[in-house]
Design an enzyme around this catalytic site. Sequence first.
Site, PDB file in Angstrom:
ATOM      1  N   HIS A  59      29.295 101.665   0.552  1.00 45.96           N
ATOM      2  CA  HIS A  59      28.609 100.630   1.323  1.00 45.96           C
ATOM      3  C   HIS A  59      27.629 101.256   2.319  1.00 45.96           C
ATOM      4  O   HIS A  59      27.728 102.447   2.649  1.00 45.96           O
ATOM      5  CB  HIS A  59      29.623  99.758   2.049  1.00 45.96           C
ATOM      6  CG  HIS A  59      30.391  98.860   1.119  1.00 45.96           C
ATOM      7  ND1 HIS A  59      31.241  97.864   1.557  1.00 45.96           N
ATOM      8  CD2 HIS A  59      30.417  98.800  -0.247  1.00 45.96           C
ATOM      9  CE1 HIS A  59      31.754  97.231   0.509  1.00 45.96           C
ATOM     10  NE2 HIS A  59      31.284  97.792  -0.589  1.00 45.96           N
ATOM     11  N   GLU A  96      27.302 100.783   5.570  1.00 50.84           N
ATOM     12  CA  GLU A  96      27.959 101.264   6.788  1.00 50.84           C
ATOM     13  C   GLU A  96      28.663 102.594   6.540  1.00 50.84           C
ATOM     14  O   GLU A  96      28.598 103.518   7.358  1.00 50.84           O
ATOM     15  CB  GLU A  96      28.986 100.227   7.282  1.00 50.84           C
ATOM     16  CG  GLU A  96      28.408  98.849   7.505  1.00 50.84           C
ATOM     17  CD  GLU A  96      28.594  97.935   6.307  1.00 50.84           C
ATOM     18  OE1 GLU A  96      29.028  96.787   6.500  1.00 50.84           O
ATOM     19  OE2 GLU A  96      28.320  98.393   5.167  1.00 50.84           O
ATOM     20  N   CYS A 110      32.859  94.921   5.419  1.00 51.22           N
ATOM     21  CA  CYS A 110      34.086  94.614   4.680  1.00 51.22           C
ATOM     22  C   CYS A 110      35.261  95.271   5.415  1.00 51.22           C
ATOM     23  O   CYS A 110      35.076  95.986   6.412  1.00 51.22           O
ATOM     24  CB  CYS A 110      33.991  95.127   3.247  1.00 51.22           C
ATOM     25  SG  CYS A 110      34.022  96.935   3.122  1.00 51.22           S
ATOM     26  N   CYS A 117      35.070  99.226   5.470  1.00 45.77           N
ATOM     27  CA  CYS A 117      34.067  99.713   6.420  1.00 45.77           C
ATOM     28  C   CYS A 117      34.483  99.421   7.859  1.00 45.77           C
ATOM     29  O   CYS A 117      34.199 100.191   8.777  1.00 45.77           O
ATOM     30  CB  CYS A 117      32.706  99.090   6.128  1.00 45.77           C
ATOM     31  SG  CYS A 117      31.923  99.718   4.624  1.00 45.77           S
TER      32      CYS A 117
END
Length: 333
Positions: free
Chosen positions: A262, A264, A290, A293
């Site tokens: 992801h 992040e 999410c 993360c």
Amino acid sequence: MLIGLTGENCAGKGAIAEYLGKRSFYYHSLSDVIRDELKVEGIEITRDNLIAKGNRLREAGPGVLAEKILKKLEPDKNYVIDSIRNPSEIEVLRKQAGFHLLAVRAAAEKRFERMKKRKREGDPETLQKFLEVEAAEASNPEASKQQVLACLGLADHEIQNDGDLESLYRSVDQFLARMMAGLRRERPSWDMYFLNIAKVVASRSNCMKRKVAAVIVKDKRIISTGYNGTPRGVPNCDEGGCPRCNSFAESGAKLEDCLCSHGEENAIVQASYHGISIKDATLYCTLSPCLICTKMIINAGIREVVFNKAYPLNDVSKELFKSAGVVLRQYDL
């Protein structure tokens, strides 16, 4: 700032444009659009040909010349636009923020003297002929033709230019001072600034499902960025690198099978890879984090998260951020 110039022939519009050019204004002329068209057609550039071609171009829409010029403008520059001769051109230019129309006038005798000094081929040889030519350009019942008088009546400001250049320059300086006094520059907030940058970072994503990115900021300075995609050295997602994304799996399902990192996650890992501390930093992301993360953000010591759009599965993440004392805010662009 966008300054439009309209006025009678030889009133001093060119001198004002040149003066503003020395003060970091970028120059455009509606006549240049017509000149370019004549060059393409291989037609000699004369005053009569410019007028005739301009009238023909305006038949497609009276404001067409201004529309073509607006496409060339950039938001971070000041411009001066010369040769405005039709009210529809003004109407188009007024849609641009910061537009001011400046009318330039001078006595007919003074303008005729200036015309004679420039010695252009085809210029009227007598004052009477000069006035006749000007009258034809001043007003016209056809919407597509020149209507200089109507343009003068729509001006926001006016300069009377019957003196020398120094007097004209002083008038321009006074005009600029009045404009500056009322100028209010709109700057994006820091949230808008960093989230817009995050959106640009997201454009680098190679994920087949959605493009997401994050930027990590400390003391209003970006210290790391990341966008979603497959790990370093692995075929990109859009090259078939992640089977889950390429099968367009249901959102939130089979996340354990996704090979993409992801945004992040990549921003945090990139900071670690380059030995940059992100403790007490702020993370800006295009989607709310999410759960995976969220745990990484908390453990990395990030103290604030600002996101643009909400991720479908973020209720548990919200509770975790709250428990860990991490500020979570939404800023919707």
